[in-house]
Design an enzyme around this catalytic site. Structure first.
Site, PDB file in Angstrom:
ATOM      1  N   MET A 164       0.871  -1.179   0.000  1.00 20.25           N
ATOM      2  CA  MET A 164       0.000   0.000   0.000  1.00 20.25           C
ATOM      3  C   MET A 164       0.906   1.227   0.000  1.00 20.25           C
ATOM      4  O   MET A 164       1.635   1.470   0.964  1.00 20.25           O
ATOM      5  CB  MET A 164      -0.894  -0.027   1.241  1.00 20.25           C
ATOM      6  N   ARG A 297      -6.956  -0.960   9.889  1.00 20.81           N
ATOM      7  CA  ARG A 297      -6.908  -0.290  11.186  1.00 20.81           C
ATOM      8  C   ARG A 297      -7.357  -1.224  12.303  1.00 20.81           C
ATOM      9  O   ARG A 297      -6.793  -1.196  13.398  1.00 20.81           O
ATOM     10  CB  ARG A 297      -7.716   1.004  11.137  1.00 20.81           C
ATOM     11  N   TYR A 441       1.642   3.994  12.769  1.00 23.44           N
ATOM     12  CA  TYR A 441       1.252   3.815  11.367  1.00 23.44           C
ATOM     13  C   TYR A 441      -0.243   3.543  11.215  1.00 23.44           C
ATOM     14  O   TYR A 441      -0.961   3.378  12.188  1.00 23.44           O
ATOM     15  CB  TYR A 441       2.111   2.779  10.656  1.00 23.44           C
ATOM     16  N   GLU A 442      -0.689   3.561   9.950  1.00 21.78           N
ATOM     17  CA  GLU A 442      -2.124   3.486   9.615  1.00 21.78           C
ATOM     18  C   GLU A 442      -2.907   4.635  10.251  1.00 21.78           C
ATOM     19  O   GLU A 442      -4.077   4.478  10.609  1.00 21.78           O
ATOM     20  CB  GLU A 442      -2.721   2.136  10.041  1.00 21.78           C
ATOM     21  N   GLY A 443      -2.280   5.777  10.386  1.00 24.38           N
ATOM     22  CA  GLY A 443      -2.914   6.931  11.028  1.00 24.38           C
ATOM     23  C   GLY A 443      -2.566   6.937  12.498  1.00 24.38           C
ATOM     24  O   GLY A 443      -2.947   6.022  13.235  1.00 24.38           O
TER      25      GLY A 443
END
Length: 592
Positions: A164, A297, A441-443
């Site tokens: 990604m 998430r 990570y992932e926000g």
């Protein structure tokens, strides 16, 4: 480090005794003929064997060796390619994949348990199949039929992996300012050019091909996030018959040297006019990417849970064996020079905190996974809509709260070991280093808190939140009087969260700073309250069966500990929220 043992008994308890998943599956036509209790148990048992026997033994050696980069090629640690082949051949990459393209077709609530096991065993390894499964999900939901048929079977098989590609050196959270460009070509393809950073598995030696999902903008795209499109860019070009052709104009410029997850290749990826194919609609790439990211998430939240579980398994074994001092009430192990440290109140506090947060987290991750399954498979439109809104509400909580609690739990595990927890030999410090990235990570967890508070609570006027509040209150109303020790404090907690939610919604109307000021503490108060609901549900089962075996007695005792010693954290968090934003703006920037 102790050997990893998959917590199959607790997973079975959550799925079959708390949530009665087989009853739900029987009501969903898409799942009724695919999975039942026996099938699920067989899958999870086999996953436990593979993760414990093949993948877990590589955790420390992988951390010690790390990945290496040489002239664009990445070498993963010894044992990783063989473990990948074993994992892929077992069908585990495609456990939740669409059967028409070779996936197992299991519901997310089963996939979530498999994810926990592989993440506990070896987080660095687990990231490779996780990104592949996420890429598959985005393709399944948004790619053309031709792209799906050409790429998904090999990806589910694990012959090809996925990545990604979002982040750029100047653009992390604010993807609207990405600079990667896609030029349309006469044959319908695109030439993709740009640099992406922090790309997990962007290059590796595990699979024959890597399928990159890349966010980019067309030259005439609208400004900001509304101008982002998503492209499939293979490392190696794929011929019409599915065979591999020439290499694409994609290269790995370097890999990062990180605090943790050292056996996971975190790559700088350069796209130099690489051939790519549009996934979904032009300028709507974030919609397609977020299909993947919402699942990811939850997956990252499960990583926090998984590392906490591994830390607990290590710590409780050590606490039973390590002897130091005598119990406060007198000698317990009279035949030894000292007592096992598990007799000491503070060690018990740490172990019970770990146990309560892990088991509460497992119930929570399963609860969110069930909502994902309902949103996907429910026949009734109203049921699907409610589940979709609950997923939207709970996803940032799952990502942030599970990983925040995961770090707390790994630190408790290290503390149980004392000085031995600080040195590499015992493996506890690795779990902390590995866990730390899950909050980033992932926000980042701060962004997740803003998402919960701003988009999911305030922007909806509290309507998403009411689904959860009403469910908890319905449970309390229907509970037997024998559960009063749990439903009483649960009622107080949900009433407090109701009031806190209304307070922030009200204050945000006149001061937008209140959203960000409240967000982190609100998310934590929310998380502890949801755990209280799930612990009350688990206690309901355990109370009825406490005489059957030690498992239920242990579960009931842990529930009582949670309500007595952990749930009260909501009071200080709520006070911080109600203190408002004013104190955050008492200093000018120069005064910091």
């Amino acid at each position: 480090m102790s050997d990893y043992k998959a917590p199959l008994r607790d997973m079975d308890f959550v799925l079959n005794e708390v949530f009665a998943v087989s009853n739900l599956w029987a009501e969903l036509p898409a799942l009724a003929e695919v999975v039942d209790t026996d099938t699920a148990r067989a899958i999870l048992e086999e996953a436990g064997k593979v993760t414990a026997g093949v993948i877990a033994p590589l955790n420390r050696s992988g951390d010690e060796e790390g990945c290496s980069w040489h002239e664009g090629a990445v070498q993963t640690p010894a044992g990783f390619p063989a473990a990948w082949r074993t994992y892929a051949e077992g069908g585990w990459v495609g456990v939740g994949g669409a059967p028409e393209f070779g996936g197992m077709g299991m519901p997310k609530v089963i996939g979530a348990q498999v994810e926990e096991m592989v993440n506990s065993a070896n987080l660095s390894f687990a990231l490779y199949p996780m990104l592949t499964a996420g890429a598959c999900l985005a393709l399944l939901n948004h790619a053309s039929d031709e792209l799906k048929a050409q790429y998904l079977p090999a990806m589910y098989e694990g012959r090809w992996a996925g990545s990604m590609c979002l982040t750029e050196p100047h653009a992390g959270t604010d993807l609207g300012i990405i600079r990667t460009r896609a030029e349309p070509q006469a044959d319908g393809s695109y030439k993709v050019s740009g640099t992406k950073i922090f790309i997990t598995g962007g290059e590796q030696d595990l699979s024959e091909n890597i399928i990159h999902l890349v966010l980019a903008k067309l030259p005439d795209a609208p400004a900001g996030a509304k101008g982002i499109s998503l492209f499939l860019v293979p490392k190696v070009m794929v011929e019409a018959d599915g065979s591999l052709g020439e290499g694409n104009a994609v290269s790995c410029g370097s890999i990062e040297h990180k605090m943790g997850i050292k056996a996971s290749a975190t790559c700088v990826m350069n796209f130099d006019g690489a051939t790519g194919y549009l996934v979904g609609e032009l300028n709507k790439g974030l919609n397609a990417m977020f299909t993947m990211m919402n699942y990811e998430r939850l997956g990252v939240g499960i990583q926090g849970l998984a590392l906490g579980e591994r830390s607990y398994q290590n710590a409780v074994e050590y606490a039973r064996e390590r002897i130091q001092s005598r119990a406060p009430t007198g000698a317990v192990a009279r035949d030894k020079a000292a007592d096992p440290i598990i007799v000491h109140p503070d060690v018990r506090r740490m172990l019970l905190t770990m146990k309560a947060l892990n088991e509460g987290g497992r119930a929570f991750s399963s609860f969110v996974a069930l909502q994902l399954d309902l949103a996907k498979y429910a026949v009734d439109a109203a049921t699907r809509k409610r589940a979709e809104e609950l997923v939207a509400l709970l996803t940032p909580v799952a990502k942030a709260f599970l990983t925040d609690m995961g770090l707390e739990t790994t630190i408790h595990g290290q503390q149980v070991f004392g000085g031995h927890g600080y040195i590499r030999e015992w493996g506890q410090e690795q779990l902390i280093r590995d866990c730390r990235i899950t909050q980033i990570y992932e926000g980042t967890n701060g962004i997740q808190s803003l998402d919960l508070m701003g988009r999911k609570v305030v922007a909806s006027g509290g309507s998403y939140y009411r689904h959860l509040s009403e469910e908890i209150n319905a449970f309390i109303a229907g509970a037997d009087a024998s559960l009063a020790e749990f439903t009483g404090p649960l009622k107080a907690a949900v009433d407090n969260l109701d009031q806190l939610t209304a307070w922030v919604i009200d204050k945000a109307q006149t001061n937008p700073n209140e959203i960000g000021a409240a967000s982190v503490e609100y998310l934590h108060a929310f998380g502890y309250t949801v755990y209280a609901y799930l612990w009350a549900r688990m206690a309901t089962v355990a109370l009825a069966r406490q005489g059957d075996d030690d498992f239920y007695a242990s579960k009931l005792g842990t529930a009582r500990f949670y309500f007595a010693r952990i749930l009260p954290r909501i009071h200080s968090l709520s006070a911080s929220v109600r203190a408002g934003s004013a104190s955050l703006y008492l200093l000018d920037a120069e005064q910091f």
